[in-house]
Write a protein that holds these residues in place. Sequence first.
Motif, PDB file in Angstrom:
ATOM      1  N   GLY A  13      -8.467  63.569 -43.869  1.00 16.03           N
ATOM      2  CA  GLY A  13      -9.656  64.345 -43.509  1.00 16.03           C
ATOM      3  C   GLY A  13     -10.839  64.011 -44.387  1.00 16.03           C
ATOM      4  N   VAL A  14     -10.606  63.880 -45.708  1.00 18.11           N
ATOM      5  CA  VAL A  14     -11.681  63.542 -46.630  1.00 18.11           C
ATOM      6  C   VAL A  14     -12.243  62.165 -46.331  1.00 18.11           C
ATOM      7  N   VAL A  15     -11.343  61.175 -46.152  1.00 18.89           N
ATOM      8  CA  VAL A  15     -11.781  59.814 -45.884  1.00 18.89           C
ATOM      9  C   VAL A  15     -12.506  59.737 -44.540  1.00 18.89           C
ATOM     10  N   GLY A  16     -11.978  60.432 -43.554  1.00 16.58           N
ATOM     11  CA  GLY A  16     -12.610  60.423 -42.237  1.00 16.58           C
ATOM     12  C   GLY A  16     -14.005  61.010 -42.285  1.00 16.58           C
ATOM     13  N   TYR A  17     -14.183  62.114 -43.025  1.00 14.75           N
ATOM     14  CA  TYR A  17     -15.514  62.722 -43.122  1.00 14.75           C
ATOM     15  C   TYR A  17     -16.466  61.792 -43.861  1.00 14.75           C
ATOM     16  N   LEU A  18     -15.995  61.196 -44.966  1.00 16.17           N
ATOM     17  CA  LEU A  18     -16.868  60.352 -45.762  1.00 16.17           C
ATOM     18  C   LEU A  18     -17.328  59.118 -44.997  1.00 16.17           C
ATOM     19  N   TYR A  19     -16.452  58.500 -44.234  1.00 15.01           N
ATOM     20  CA  TYR A  19     -16.778  57.220 -43.604  1.00 15.01           C
ATOM     21  C   TYR A  19     -17.327  57.359 -42.184  1.00 15.01           C
ATOM     22  N   TRP A  20     -17.089  58.492 -41.534  1.00 18.41           N
ATOM     23  CA  TRP A  20     -17.538  58.612 -40.141  1.00 18.41           C
ATOM     24  C   TRP A  20     -18.521  59.753 -39.902  1.00 18.41           C
ATOM     25  N   VAL A  21     -18.584  60.701 -40.813  1.00 21.55           N
ATOM     26  CA  VAL A  21     -19.474  61.860 -40.624  1.00 21.55           C
ATOM     27  C   VAL A  21     -20.624  61.859 -41.634  1.00 21.55           C
TER      28      VAL A  21
END
Length: 355
Positions: A13-21
Motif C-alpha cells: 500500500g505504501v509503495v503503491g501510493y508513493l509511486y502511483w498516487v
Amino acid sequence: MFFLLWVVAPLAGVVGYLYWVAHDQYASYVGFTVRSEEVSSGIDILGGITDLSSSSTSDTEILYKFISSRQMVEAVNRDLDLASIYENPDDPLFGMPPNGTIEDIQAYWRRVVKVYYDTRSGLLELRVVAFTPEDAQRIAQHIVSESTSIINELTAIAREDTTRYAREVLDRTIERLKEARQAINTFRARTQIVDPLADTQGHLGLLNNLQTQLAMALIELDMVRQTARSGDPRITQGERKVQVIEERISEERNRFGSETESEDDTYSRLVGEYEELAVELEFANSSYLSALAAYDSALAEAQRKSRYVAAYQDPTLAQSAEYPQRFLISALAFGALTLSFMILCLVYYSLRDRR
C-alpha cells in the motif's frame, strides 16, 4: 500468512501510493544571513580604524524563528494564496487539507518549509517544497522579501531607540529656551526697557554730569559770597541752582534704589530681575546647544549602523523532482514493518514457551 498481512500488504500500500498516487514535489533552496555593518566616521578613518561588516547572531536567531511564525505564514498566504498552491485532492497525504484554518496552514507550512541554522557561522539555509518548481521558487523569494522587511523594521526600531532619549532632551531644552525668551520679551514690554544694564549706564552718566554741575555751582556760589554783600540776588540765584541740582541728583539716586525697598520700578530691582532672566536665557541657550549636539551625534551614530539580509544563494529553480523520496520512505516503511513483525514474533514465542 501473518507476515503477508502485517508486512507485505501494508508495504504494498505504501509503495503503491508513493509511486502511483503521490505527486512529484520540487525543492527551491536559498541561503542568507543577517549582516551588521558600521560605517567608520571620519575620525576613525583618519586614525586608521576600519569596521568590517559582521553577522548579527541575535538578528539571525530572530529571523530563524520568524520564518516559521504565524506572521510569516499570513503574509505569504495573503500574497500568494497557499491553498491554491498546496491543496491537491489527488494527493491527500502530501497535499494541504482543504478549507483549513490558519493553524492548519501553519502546521502544513512547517512540513514544506525547512529552515537550517548554523550557529557557528550564523548562516540560514532554507528549503521550500511545492508541486511545481515555479511555486517553490516564488515562495522562497517571498520569504526572503518578508525577512528583509522585518530586518529593516528592526533596524528602524533600533535607530528610533538610539535617538529617542536625545530627541526628548532636545525637545525639553527647546521648550525651556522658548520660555526664557518669552520671559525676556514680557519684561521688556512691561518696563519698556530693552536693556536695563545699558539704560543704567546712561543714567549713571547723567548722575555723574549732575554731580559735576553741582560742584561747579558750589564753586560759583562760594566765589559770589566772597565778593558780594548779603542779600545779593546772585547769591539767591546760586543757592536756588544748587538746590535744584541736589534735588535732581536725589531723584536720580532714588531711581537706582529705595531705602524702604517699596518701589517696584527702581533700577536695582529691574537690573536684578533682568539679570536673573538673562542668566536663565543664557543657560537655556547653552543647554539647547549641548542637547542639539548630542542629538546630532546620536542620529549620526544610528545612521552609521545598518543591518540587512545578505543572500549568498538566490532561490533556485528545480529541474527535477526530489520529493517525495519514494525509495527512502519505502525502505523505512519496510524496516519498521519488519521490525514490528519480529517484535511480535518474539513476544508470541516468549508467551508460548511460558505455558
